[in-house]
Motif scaffolding. Sequence first.
Motif, short mmCIF file in Angstrom:
data_model
loop_
_atom_site.label_atom_id
_atom_site.label_comp_id
_atom_site.label_asym_id
_atom_site.label_seq_id
_atom_site.Cartn_x
_atom_site.Cartn_y
_atom_site.Cartn_z
N ALA A 205 8.90 53.76 57.13
CA ALA A 205 8.96 52.53 57.92
C ALA A 205 8.99 52.80 59.42
CB ALA A 205 10.19 51.71 57.53
N ILE A 206 9.22 54.05 59.82
CA ILE A 206 9.26 54.41 61.24
C ILE A 206 7.85 54.66 61.73
CG2 ILE A 206 10.20 55.95 62.99
CD1 ILE A 206 12.36 54.42 61.51
N GLU A 207 7.37 53.78 62.59
CA GLU A 207 6.01 53.90 63.10
C GLU A 207 5.91 54.93 64.23
OE1 GLU A 207 3.19 52.52 62.08
OE2 GLU A 207 4.15 51.48 60.43
N MET A 225 9.62 50.17 64.22
CA MET A 225 9.68 50.16 62.76
C MET A 225 8.77 49.07 62.21
SD MET A 225 13.78 50.68 62.08
CE MET A 225 14.27 49.20 62.97
N SER A 226 8.12 49.34 61.10
CA SER A 226 7.25 48.35 60.47
C SER A 226 8.03 47.42 59.57
CB SER A 226 6.16 49.05 59.65
OG SER A 226 6.74 49.84 58.62
N ASN A 227 9.21 47.84 59.10
CA ASN A 227 10.08 46.96 58.32
C ASN A 227 11.51 47.46 58.40
OD1 ASN A 227 10.79 48.58 55.76
ND2 ASN A 227 8.55 48.75 55.82
N SER A 228 12.43 46.65 57.94
CA SER A 228 13.85 46.92 58.13
C SER A 228 14.37 48.10 57.32
CB SER A 228 14.67 45.67 57.81
OG SER A 228 14.38 45.20 56.51
N ILE A 257 11.93 46.07 65.31
CA ILE A 257 11.28 45.79 64.03
C ILE A 257 10.16 44.78 64.25
CG2 ILE A 257 11.60 44.95 61.68
CD1 ILE A 257 14.63 45.60 62.07
N ASP A 258 8.95 45.18 63.91
CA ASP A 258 7.80 44.29 64.00
C ASP A 258 7.28 44.09 62.58
OD1 ASP A 258 5.64 42.79 64.68
OD2 ASP A 258 4.47 44.46 65.51
N ILE A 265 15.87 39.24 59.74
CA ILE A 265 17.31 39.41 59.75
C ILE A 265 17.74 39.82 61.15
CG2 ILE A 265 19.25 40.68 58.74
CD1 ILE A 265 17.54 41.00 56.22
N LEU A 266 17.04 40.78 61.76
CA LEU A 266 17.27 41.16 63.13
C LEU A 266 15.98 41.77 63.68
CD1 LEU A 266 19.37 44.45 63.37
CD2 LEU A 266 18.11 43.79 61.36
#
Length: 271
Positions: A205-207, A225-228, A257-258, A265-266
């Motif tokens: 998830a870490i871009e 990040m692409s997701n949480s 987060i994108d 959520i955040l």
Amino acid sequence: MSAGDATPQTLDEKVNAAHIRVPARGNRKLEKLIDAVNADVELKAWWHAAAVNAERLEMSDHSWVHIQIVTNIGLRLARLLFRRGVVPSVVKDHGLTERDAEVVIAAAALFHCVGMSIHRADHEQFSLFLTADKLPKLLAGIYEDPTKAIICSEASHAIISHRSRGAPFTIEGSIVRVADALDMAKGRSRADKLLPNIHSVSSYAIESVEIKPGEEKAVRIEIDMSNSAGIYQVDEGLGTKLRGTPLAEHVEVIARIDAEHEARILNVFKI
């Protein structure tokens, strides 16, 4: 090796493919250490064996690629910190130089997980076992005792301090600990498949990770990040390695987060 090169097949080819590159920036002692490392087949064989054991355990990459990334991140952090007046422990406590601190950081990064060639459990202690014999030989001709003994001791502190409860109390040890955690970007698995564990999913998830000069603090680390799922890698991985170290007051971490497909959520996570 470049992406276009053929994948090495024999053991000799796989071991000899390892070649560390770092920006020495005129640090002749660092250049000599890297040259000695690149000429040492035994050390490169340990990196290969560590990578194989990581694959056997379905872990993220522990090959020489990881070693190179951690070494370069460590030097990047060090130079940003020193530029802002953070004094290396070898300067403060032993009267050495910032260039010597770079050698300590590079040496520790190069050896920090060679113990994985023996076993994952207690690999940090096995790394010390291998380092104790090998590092003084690599430093021969670069340093003489007592300075060589100090460089080896400080590098060994940094190596053992990267473990879960390492509690480094030097700047150099803290840098190596954080640098290891910062090899987290998408593809840390560097494999064709996503492994079925939280470490792999979170890392995927870490871009991107960008290390830059900070404004209020010496270093600003920006993580996209692409997701949480990436929060686990940031908080449990990097956060755990950073909190409580001498670096904590000098480094800020911003993770964004994108993820349009997720419920928000955040949007931003900070350390």
